[in-house]
Design an enzyme around this catalytic site. Structure first.
Site, PDB file in Angstrom:
ATOM      1  CE  LYS A  66      46.183  31.551  51.649  1.00 30.09           C
ATOM      2  NZ  LYS A  66      47.303  32.475  51.359  1.00 30.09           N
ATOM      3  NE  ARG A 123      51.312  35.655  44.491  1.00 31.10           N
ATOM      4  CZ  ARG A 123      52.340  34.807  44.724  1.00 31.10           C
ATOM      5  NH1 ARG A 123      53.482  34.965  44.089  1.00 31.10           N
ATOM      6  NH2 ARG A 123      52.202  33.828  45.578  1.00 31.10           N
ATOM      7  NE  ARG A 149      44.051  35.579  46.784  1.00 29.51           N
ATOM      8  CZ  ARG A 149      44.627  34.387  46.953  1.00 29.51           C
ATOM      9  NH1 ARG A 149      43.908  33.298  47.028  1.00 29.51           N
ATOM     10  NH2 ARG A 149      45.924  34.291  47.064  1.00 29.51           N
ATOM     11  NE  ARG A 174      52.291  29.456  43.085  1.00 29.04           N
ATOM     12  CZ  ARG A 174      51.491  29.804  44.069  1.00 29.04           C
ATOM     13  NH1 ARG A 174      51.245  28.954  45.054  1.00 29.04           N
ATOM     14  NH2 ARG A 174      50.922  30.979  44.090  1.00 29.04           N
ATOM     15  NE  ARG A 230      54.969  29.122  47.208  1.00 27.27           N
ATOM     16  CZ  ARG A 230      53.795  29.536  47.685  1.00 27.27           C
ATOM     17  NH1 ARG A 230      53.319  29.012  48.805  1.00 27.27           N
ATOM     18  NH2 ARG A 230      53.117  30.475  47.078  1.00 27.27           N
TER      19      ARG A 230
END
Ligand SMILES: Nc1ncnc2c1ncn2[C@@H]1O[C@H](COP(=O)(O)OP(=O)(O)O)[C@@H](O)[C@H]1O
Length: 190
Positions: free
Chosen positions: A14, A146, A89, A134, A128
């Protein structure tokens, strides 16, 4: 004015695609994840609160998120349209967004989902996590959490928007350029 919601599971691309889309269609890009991370970096009260949820891969409570999103929209009164990334969400967030936009004489134009297989996405996120710093990308358990949050709370939003005839799906697997091209073909119809 067009207002688009970009959907997709964590890692679906996204953010990457939004960077291109916001320029091409002159949209204000609002990523709730980015806004939370900005607040964490600057150690604000909102950041401190959000961090306790985000580090575990849980959603930040609706009340907090909705209020934050509305204030970001209000900071951009001259905007020609918004690209919402990571919001809504939950159903409560989707309802709140509809009501908030209606109060301004606006509405959601369309929602576009970037679709991809979970196993590919988990691998992408772990990759990532090696460079992004993160905490929620570095631990497979947090990543799986998640996905659980997504399946329990976010997936149902597709039906919410389908019922309104506002749902579009795009295949998110391929090179960045290939996915951009598919998205552009859909955005050009709005
Ligand atoms: N709309 C939202 N409602 C609640 N929490 C959110 C929302 N958007 C972002 N967050 C929080 O920020 C985290 C990271 O979001 P984001 O950067 O969009 O990541 P990703 O989609 O890759 O998981 C989420 O796991 C959640 O804790």
């Amino acid at each position: 004015m067009i207002n688009i919601v970009l959907f997709g599971k964590p890692g679906a691309g996204k953010g990457t695609q939004a960077e291109f889309l916001k320029e091409k269609y002159n949209l204000t890009h609002l990523s709730t994840g980015d806004i939370f991370r900005f607040n964490i970096k600057n150690d604000t009260d909102l950041g401190k609160l959000a961090k306790t949820y985000m580090d575990k891969g849980d959603l930040v409570p609706d009340e907090v998120t909705i209020q934050m999103l509305q204030s970001e929209v209000d900071k951009n009164p001259q905007s020609a349209g918004f690209l919402f990334d990571g919001f809504p969400r939950t159903l409560a967030q989707a309802d709140a967004l509809d009501q908030f936009l209606a109060s301004k004489g606006q509405s959601i134009t369309a929602t576009v989902a970037l679709e991809a297989d979970d196993n590919i996405l988990v691998a992408r996120l772990l990759e990532r996590g090696k460079t992004s710093g993160r905490p929620d990308d570095q631990d497979e358990e947090k990543i799986r959490n998640r996905y659980d949050e997504y399946n329990q709370k976010t997936a149902q939003l597709m039906d919410y928007y389908k019922a309104q005839g506002k749902f579009h799906a795009v295949d998110g697997i391929g090179t960045i350029a290939e996915v951009t091209e598919r998205l552009t073909a859909v955005f050009d119809t709005f």
